[in-house]
Design an enzyme around this catalytic site. Structure first.
Site, mmCIF file in Angstrom:
data_model
loop_
_atom_site.group_PDB
_atom_site.id
_atom_site.type_symbol
_atom_site.label_atom_id
_atom_site.label_comp_id
_atom_site.label_asym_id
_atom_site.label_seq_id
_atom_site.Cartn_x
_atom_site.Cartn_y
_atom_site.Cartn_z
ATOM 1 N N GLN A 100 3.149 -19.669 4.236
ATOM 2 C CA GLN A 100 4.101 -20.626 4.789
ATOM 3 C C GLN A 100 4.063 -21.950 4.046
ATOM 4 O OE1 GLN A 100 1.792 -22.258 8.689
ATOM 5 N NE2 GLN A 100 2.137 -20.021 8.657
ATOM 6 N N HIS A 102 5.440 -26.345 4.819
ATOM 7 C CA HIS A 102 6.031 -27.304 5.745
ATOM 8 C C HIS A 102 6.872 -28.320 4.988
ATOM 9 C CE1 HIS A 102 3.261 -25.555 8.535
ATOM 10 N NE2 HIS A 102 2.203 -26.080 7.954
ATOM 11 N N GLU A 119 -0.949 -31.700 6.773
ATOM 12 C CA GLU A 119 -2.098 -31.345 7.597
ATOM 13 C C GLU A 119 -3.372 -31.251 6.768
ATOM 14 O OE1 GLU A 119 -0.477 -27.748 9.183
ATOM 15 O OE2 GLU A 119 -1.419 -26.468 7.663
ATOM 16 N N HIS A 177 0.621 -22.235 1.649
ATOM 17 C CA HIS A 177 -0.725 -22.045 2.192
ATOM 18 C C HIS A 177 -0.744 -20.919 3.219
ATOM 19 C CE1 HIS A 177 1.306 -24.807 5.008
ATOM 20 N NE2 HIS A 177 0.583 -24.194 5.951
ATOM 21 N N ARG A 197 8.223 -19.902 7.397
ATOM 22 C CA ARG A 197 7.475 -18.675 7.118
ATOM 23 C C ARG A 197 8.065 -18.012 5.868
ATOM 24 N NH1 ARG A 197 8.254 -16.395 11.843
ATOM 25 N NH2 ARG A 197 6.604 -17.604 12.836
#
Length: 363
Positions: A100, A102, A119, A177, A197
């Site tokens: 996936q 972001h 993150e 990642h 995804r």
């Protein structure tokens, strides 16, 4: 009225989850696999509920909205519109998560009206040989990427990292990642639930149907560059707050303590989210609001347990309001290990901005 906030369990069932989180957090076993424990959340789809003190039973976003400057910090409240900007989780990957990526703030706002998602991961436990994916090892074009997704070979292009407890990975928006099977970790991220995804191994979801892929959106979000280093290196000492992440969206410290340890983080003008990853400890607030009955005329602070002192067990987390972020960490027996996550508002000099930029580009 300010005090360290504990929260009710907020568990999420997912196809790749396991059973370690409920056992670790001393909760009843779940019938379905639990992959995530949302420790401190203001995400509208799954907000945290306060578990202690005068605000017990209330939603965290509502409490923050009533006391934004005191809880978030004045600078954080002004920057983020009186909303908690971080989401913190524990994750148990019994099986591999999907590949996936972001989006950053600009893309997430444009496409979804939401915050982007950068993150970091702190590995709590890893079975022998466990690994994760972070970043590309081979240079790809957008056309190569689409072909690799279609023929199921996208994982062949990813940088694979065998992991051990204590390993840290910073995952900026745009970095491909995946957490893989056998890993339990803590995740600190921007307060967003936007995930694209890319590949899910052709497996069904909890409903028995294939999970949705977001190939086109992911292509727009992906950073296709190859970097020399993906793992974050840091030095770790006992009775120290060990610096491991300083980034524009959050800072994280690994705190190892064997005795009473004083933490005065008032200088950051930020809330502190503290996750207890090993051992049990007590958090005892030193800084009290001016109108607190526990402040005597001389300013002395009573050592008698009160709402300003909480027991933080292994696998638990709490939020310390910015206005009282001066406290002692006291292990109940032996050693305790904590992660502290906050927003660094202390230094906005040109040199500091440049250093933080380098941290992003070199990770």
């Amino acid at each position: 009225m300010l005090y360290p906030l504990l929260f009710q369990p907020n568990l999420h069932t997912v196809v790749w989850g396991g059973s370690r989180l409920t056992a670790w957090k001393q909760l009843p076993a779940a019938a379905a696999p639990v992959g995530e424990s949302w420790e401190v959340s203001a995400v509208p789809s799954s907000p945290s509920v306060v578990a202690n003190g005068p605000w017990q039973g209330r939603l965290l976003p509502d409490v923050v909205a009533e006391h934004p400057a005191e809880i978030l910090g004045k600078a954080v409240a002004a920057r983020y519109g009186n909303k908690l900007p971080l989401l913190v989780k524990f994750i148990d990957a019994e099986r591999d998560l999907s590949i996936q990526v972001h989006p950053d703030d600009v893309m997430a706002q444009r496409e979804h009206g939401k915050m982007g998602k950068t993150e970091m991961w702190y590995v709590i436990d890893a079975k022998p040989g466990a690994f994760l994916y972070a970043g590309f090892k081979d240079s790809l074009s957008p056309d190569d990427y689409r072909r690799r997704v279609a023929d199921g070979t996208i994982t062949d292009t990813l940088a694979r990292h065998e992991v051990h407890p204590g390993d840290v990975f910073y995952i900026p928006a745009g970095r491909v990642h995946a957490i893989c099977g056998g890993i339990m970790l803590a995740e600190v991220q921007q307060s967003s639930d936007v995930t694209y995804r890319i590949f899910d191994y052709n497996r069904p979801g909890m409903d028995g149907k294939p999970r949705e892929l977001h190939t086109d959106l992911a292509a727009k979000a992906l950073d296709f560059n190859v970097y020399d280093r993906y793992k974050t290196e840091y030095k770790e000492y006992t009775d120290r707050a060990n610096r491991c992440i300083d980034a524009p969206f959050f800072s994280v410290r690994v705190v190892n303590v064997e005795g009473s340890f004083h933490r005065n983080l008032m200088k950051y003008d930020s809330f502190i989210i503290t996750l207890c990853v090993k051992g049990d400890c007590r958090l005892r607030i030193r800084k009290r609001p001016a109108d607190s009955p526990e402040n005597s005329a001389t300013g002395a602070v009573s050592a008698v347990p009160s709402p300003h002192e909480v027991l933080l067990r292994e696998g638990w987390s709490c939020l310390i309001p910015a206005a009282i972020a001066d406290y002692d960490v006291i292990p109940t027996s032996g050693r305790a290990q904590l992660l502290d996550a906050f927003i660094d508002n202390k230094n906005r000099s040109l040199l500091n901005r440049f250093t933080r930029f380098l941290h992003i580009t070199n990770q």
